[in-house]
Structures are given as C-alpha cells and as structure tokens.
Scaffold this active site. Structure first.
Site, mmCIF file in Angstrom:
data_model
loop_
_atom_site.group_PDB
_atom_site.id
_atom_site.type_symbol
_atom_site.label_atom_id
_atom_site.label_comp_id
_atom_site.label_asym_id
_atom_site.label_seq_id
_atom_site.Cartn_x
_atom_site.Cartn_y
_atom_site.Cartn_z
ATOM 1 N N HIS A 65 0.818 -1.217 0.000
ATOM 2 C CA HIS A 65 0.000 0.000 0.000
ATOM 3 C C HIS A 65 0.855 1.271 0.000
ATOM 4 O O HIS A 65 0.347 2.356 -0.300
ATOM 5 C CB HIS A 65 -0.984 0.000 1.185
ATOM 6 C CG HIS A 65 -0.383 0.295 2.512
ATOM 7 N ND1 HIS A 65 -0.116 -0.676 3.451
ATOM 8 C CD2 HIS A 65 0.002 1.469 3.086
ATOM 9 C CE1 HIS A 65 0.391 -0.112 4.544
ATOM 10 N NE2 HIS A 65 0.476 1.185 4.335
ATOM 11 N N ASP A 114 -0.339 -7.693 1.522
ATOM 12 C CA ASP A 114 0.230 -6.336 1.531
ATOM 13 C C ASP A 114 1.759 -6.413 1.537
ATOM 14 O O ASP A 114 2.408 -6.196 2.564
ATOM 15 C CB ASP A 114 -0.296 -5.582 2.754
ATOM 16 C CG ASP A 114 0.023 -4.099 2.730
ATOM 17 O OD1 ASP A 114 0.469 -3.614 1.677
ATOM 18 O OD2 ASP A 114 -0.191 -3.442 3.765
ATOM 19 N N SER A 208 4.701 2.061 8.052
ATOM 20 C CA SER A 208 4.320 1.019 7.097
ATOM 21 C C SER A 208 5.534 0.499 6.354
ATOM 22 O O SER A 208 6.412 1.258 5.949
ATOM 23 C CB SER A 208 3.343 1.578 6.068
ATOM 24 O OG SER A 208 2.034 1.568 6.533
#
Length: 264
Positions: A65, A114, A208
């Site tokens: 992402h 992801d 992230s």
C-alpha cells in the site's frame, strides 16, 4: 492521510503510512539497524514516507500500500544507512527505484497480501552501516507471546514533535483470535497479530513497510490496524510469501545478466 478504508460505521481500517511515528519506543544506537530502509514516495501532488528493509543488495521489502496510489504514477527513492533522516550523513545511500513488484493478489480492501519487493539498481554497497536481514522459510512461524521489535522514524506520540532519528518499539505477538475478532478480513495464514495490550506502544503513520524483527529475522511487515485503537495490529506474515519472494529474487538476478531483455 493515506488510504482510509471505510468498512462500516464502526470500523475504519488504517494503513500505517504518512507522517511517521513509533509510539512508546526509544531511540536506537546510530546505525545499529543497518537493514532499515527509508522510502520517500512522491506523486504529482504529495510526498509520503514509509519504512522498508534490505534482504539482498538489490532488493528491499516493504508494504504494497506504500506504492499503490490508485493508478497514480509515483517515484520511489530508497535511503539506506540512515540514522538521522534529515541530516546529510556520509553513511547514507540514496537509490532511485525504477522497478518494483506488488504481489499479484494484493487488495487494498482489508490490505490482503500487503507486500512489495523493490529492485535496487545500482545495488546497495554493503558495509558496516548497510546490511541485509534474513527472512524466514515457508514453514517458519513466530510463536504467540514472542517479543519482537519494530523500527522507524517520526513522532513519539500523536501530538508530539517529530523525531528525525530512528526509534524502536518492542511488541508482542498475540493470539490469532484477537485479530480475527477485532480486525475485519484478518487472514491468519498471511498475517501476524501483534501489539501491546496496554496500548502504550505501537507503530503508526510512516512506519508502514518496516520489519517485525524476531530473533534477528524479519518475520512481519507493518501493514494496518483500526483507527480507533492501536491494539491489535495486523502485520504481513513474510513466511507465507517466501516462495513468491524467492521467485522474484531469481527474476531480479536473471534481469542483471548482460543481454537479457530487462538489463540496461
């Protein structure tokens, strides 16, 4: 704020990307996490930051992402060997990433699969400040109760000032049923349930793509959590994707053979 996914009136799933925070962590000794990568992601209107980690001189793992911007063209720069990300440290290596591979079954709905692999060309120069970290094999699973670490750059709290130096937080691997109960679309085969029950320690925006390190191996990738609570968090389970990672690394190597279609 990136990729806010409204699932119901009660749940907002939030990928950890954007400003950068390690909640409840501590500063690490400079260059003591030489596998860490800082990702600068730019499109026509915004600049984002994410984490990542070096697994081979020509490959960095991160969260899909981070680079998936709904069809927008993005530029990705990887910075290795950094401690103070806003300082021109002699140890830093900045590499413009021209190729990356997002998992073919990645979906922003629930942040399934992801994971992204970024190809570095030129390769990173391995030295005391830039090194790679091992990843688990297909059948390796980190145990419930294991105490692991996550490193990143940014704020020390939701309202605190940004820190430019790398920080680290210790987080415990939780029972799968906790995430299954609280996080929509949680998939235990491909995700790890992680977090601090007391909610005083967590990853957040900007972390992230960073690694969940357990016993000197990267077992997870910082992925997503609920907006209202930092506990629990869902991390991408690297061992589940190990065959796919190996396949992509083989392709990277073949591309570097002189005369191959993808070699320069």
């Amino acid at each position: 704020m990136l990729l806010l996914l409204l699932l119901t009136n009660a749940f907002v799933l939030l990928p950890w990307a954007g400003a950068g925070r390690i909640i409840g962590g501590t500063k690490v000794k400079a260059h003591s996490r030489p596998y860490m990568a800082y990702l600068k992601i730019e499109n026509s209107s915004d600049i984002y930051t994410c984490g990542g980690f070096l697994i081979r001189p020509d490959a960095v793992l991160s969260a899909a992402h981070c680079v998936d911007k709904k069809g927008r063209a993005v530029r990705v720069t990887v910075i290795l060997g950094a401690h103070n990300i806003n300082s021109r440290e002699r140890s830093q290596q900045k590499i413009r990433v021209r190729q990356w591979v997002i998992h073919p079954e990645y979906s922003h709905e629930g942040f399934k699969n992801d994971i992204v692999l970024l190809k570095l060309k030129p390769r990173a120069r391995i030295n005391k400040n830039v090194q790679f970290i091992s990843i688990p094999r297909r059948n390796e699973r980190v145990r419930e109760g294991a105490l692991c670490t996550v490193s990143g750059w940014g704020r020390t709290s939701d309202t605190g000032n940004k820190t430019n130096v790398m920080r680290e937080v210790k987080l415990k691997v939780q029972k799968e049923k906790i995430c299954q109960h609280r996080i929509p679309n949680y998939q235990p085969q491909s995700m790890i349930c992680v977090g601090d029950e007391n909610n005083k320690k967590a990853t957040s925006h900007g972390d992230s793509g960073g690694p969940l390190v357990c016993k000197k191996k990267a077992h997870g990738i910082v992925s997503h959590a609920l907006k209202e609570n930092r506990f629990p968090e869902a991390f991408t389970r690297i061992s589940h994707f190990e065959p796919w990672i190996r396949e992509q690394l083989t392709r990277f190597s073949l591309q570097d053979i002189p005369g191959s279609p993808s070699s320069d």
